[in-house]
Design a protein around this motif. Structure first.
Motif, PDB file in Angstrom:
ATOM      1  N   ALA A 294       0.826  -1.203   0.000  1.00 52.03           N
ATOM      2  CA  ALA A 294       0.000   0.000   0.000  1.00 52.03           C
ATOM      3  C   ALA A 294       0.863   1.256   0.000  1.00 52.03           C
ATOM      4  O   ALA A 294       0.558   2.239  -0.711  1.00 52.03           O
ATOM      5  CB  ALA A 294      -0.921  -0.003   1.211  1.00 52.03           C
TER       6      ALA A 294
ATOM      7  N   ALA B 111      -6.604   8.158  -0.579  1.00 51.99           N
ATOM      8  CA  ALA B 111      -7.334   6.920  -0.849  1.00 51.99           C
ATOM      9  C   ALA B 111      -6.455   5.699  -0.575  1.00 51.99           C
ATOM     10  O   ALA B 111      -6.915   4.696  -0.013  1.00 51.99           O
ATOM     11  CB  ALA B 111      -7.842   6.899  -2.294  1.00 51.99           C
TER      12      ALA B 111
ATOM     13  N   GLU C 195      -6.138   5.209   3.145  1.00 53.92           N
ATOM     14  CA  GLU C 195      -7.396   4.695   3.665  1.00 53.92           C
ATOM     15  C   GLU C 195      -7.550   3.210   3.330  1.00 53.92           C
ATOM     16  O   GLU C 195      -7.968   2.412   4.172  1.00 53.92           O
ATOM     17  CB  GLU C 195      -8.578   5.505   3.108  1.00 53.92           C
ATOM     18  CG  GLU C 195      -9.924   5.074   3.636  1.00 53.92           C
ATOM     19  CD  GLU C 195     -10.068   5.204   5.150  1.00 53.92           C
ATOM     20  OE1 GLU C 195      -9.366   6.004   5.782  1.00 53.92           O
ATOM     21  OE2 GLU C 195     -10.885   4.468   5.709  1.00 53.92           O
ATOM     22  N   LYS C 196      -7.183   2.866   2.096  1.00 54.03           N
ATOM     23  CA  LYS C 196      -7.246   1.461   1.678  1.00 54.03           C
ATOM     24  C   LYS C 196      -6.298   0.623   2.553  1.00 54.03           C
ATOM     25  O   LYS C 196      -6.668  -0.475   3.023  1.00 54.03           O
ATOM     26  CB  LYS C 196      -6.870   1.328   0.195  1.00 54.03           C
ATOM     27  CG  LYS C 196      -6.879  -0.076  -0.335  1.00 54.03           C
ATOM     28  CD  LYS C 196      -8.262  -0.621  -0.453  1.00 54.03           C
ATOM     29  CE  LYS C 196      -8.223  -1.962  -1.146  1.00 54.03           C
ATOM     30  NZ  LYS C 196      -9.516  -2.598  -1.199  1.00 54.03           N
TER      31      LYS C 196
ATOM     32  N   GLN D 248      -7.823   0.141   5.915  1.00 54.06           N
ATOM     33  CA  GLN D 248      -8.898  -0.840   5.849  1.00 54.06           C
ATOM     34  C   GLN D 248      -8.340  -2.271   5.755  1.00 54.06           C
ATOM     35  O   GLN D 248      -8.852  -3.188   6.402  1.00 54.06           O
ATOM     36  CB  GLN D 248      -9.810  -0.555   4.656  1.00 54.06           C
ATOM     37  CG  GLN D 248     -10.654   0.682   4.812  1.00 54.06           C
ATOM     38  CD  GLN D 248     -11.425   1.030   3.540  1.00 54.06           C
ATOM     39  OE1 GLN D 248     -11.240   0.407   2.500  1.00 54.06           O
ATOM     40  NE2 GLN D 248     -12.281   2.038   3.652  1.00 54.06           N
TER      41      GLN D 248
END
Length: 174
Positions: free
Chosen positions: A80, A96, A99-100, A103
Motif C-alpha cells: 500500500a 485513498a 485509507e485502503k 482498511q
C-alpha cells in the motif's frame, strides 16, 4: 486418537469391573483380571498425552497463523505504501491509498483476532474434554475403593459375629 478413545477405555474398565465375578462367601467383592485392568489403564495413560499433544499442536498452528497474518499485514502495508508513493502527485489518490491500507490492516487484524479466538476455544474445549475424561476415571476408581472398603468392612463384621456366636455356643456347651 480422539477423546472418544479415552472414553471407550474408561467404559471398558467400568464394564470389566461391573462384570467381575464375586468369590464364594464374599458377594461384596469382585475378582478382576489384574493384567487386563493394568493393560487398559496403560492404554488409557497412553491416550491422554495424545489429547494433550493435539491441543498443543492446535495452539502452535494458531500461533503460526497469527505470525503469517502479521507478515501478510506487513506485506500489504509495504504494498500500500509503494502504491501510495507512485501516486504522490495527487493528494486525493494518496489519501485513498492510505485509507485502503488502513482498511486492509483493520480487516487483517479482525481476521487474526477471530481466528485466534476460534483456536483458543477449540484448544480450551479439547483440554476440558481431556480433563473430564481423567476426572471421570478418577471418580470411578474412588467409587470402587469405597465399595471395596464397604464390602471388606461388612465381611469383617460378619466374621466377628460368627466368631462371637461360636464363642457363645462354646460357653453354653461347657
Amino acid at each position: 486418537m480422539a477423546s472418544s478413545d479415552v472414553n471407550r477405555l474408561i467404559d471398558m474398565l467400568y464394564e470389566r469391573i461391573e462384570e467381575a465375578k464375586a468369590p464364594a462367601l464374599k458377594p461384596g467383592m469382585s475378582i478382576v483380571d489384574r493384567d487386563e485392568m493394568l493393560d487398559l489403564l496403560d492404554e488409557l495413560r497412553a491416550q491422554l498425552p495424545v489429547e494433550v499433544k493435539r491441543a498443543q499442536e492446535l495452539l502452535s498452528a494458531r500461533e503460526k497463523f497469527v505470525e503469517e497474518a502479521k507478515r501478510d499485514v506487513d506485506r500489504m502495508m509495504r504494498q500500500a505504501e509503494l502504491e501510495a508513493r507512485t501516486k504522490v502527485s495527487d493528494s486525493e489518490v494518496l489519501y485513498a491509498a492510505k485509507e485502503k491500507a488502513r482498511q486492509i490492516i483493520a480487516h487483517a487484524e479482525e481476521r487474526s483476532r477471530l481466528l485466534y479466538q476460534v483456536a483458543n476455544e477449540y484448544a480450551e474445549d479439547a483440554l476440558a474434554r481431556t480433563e473430564e475424561a481423567v476426572q471421570a476415571a478418577l471418580d470411578e476408581v474412588k467409587q470402587q475403593r469405597v465399595r471395596f472398603r464397604t464390602a471388606s468392612a461388612e465381611q469383617m463384621q460378619e466374621q466377628r459375629a460368627k466368631l462371637e456366636q461360636k464363642a457363645i455356643q462354646s460357653d453354653d456347651d461347657v
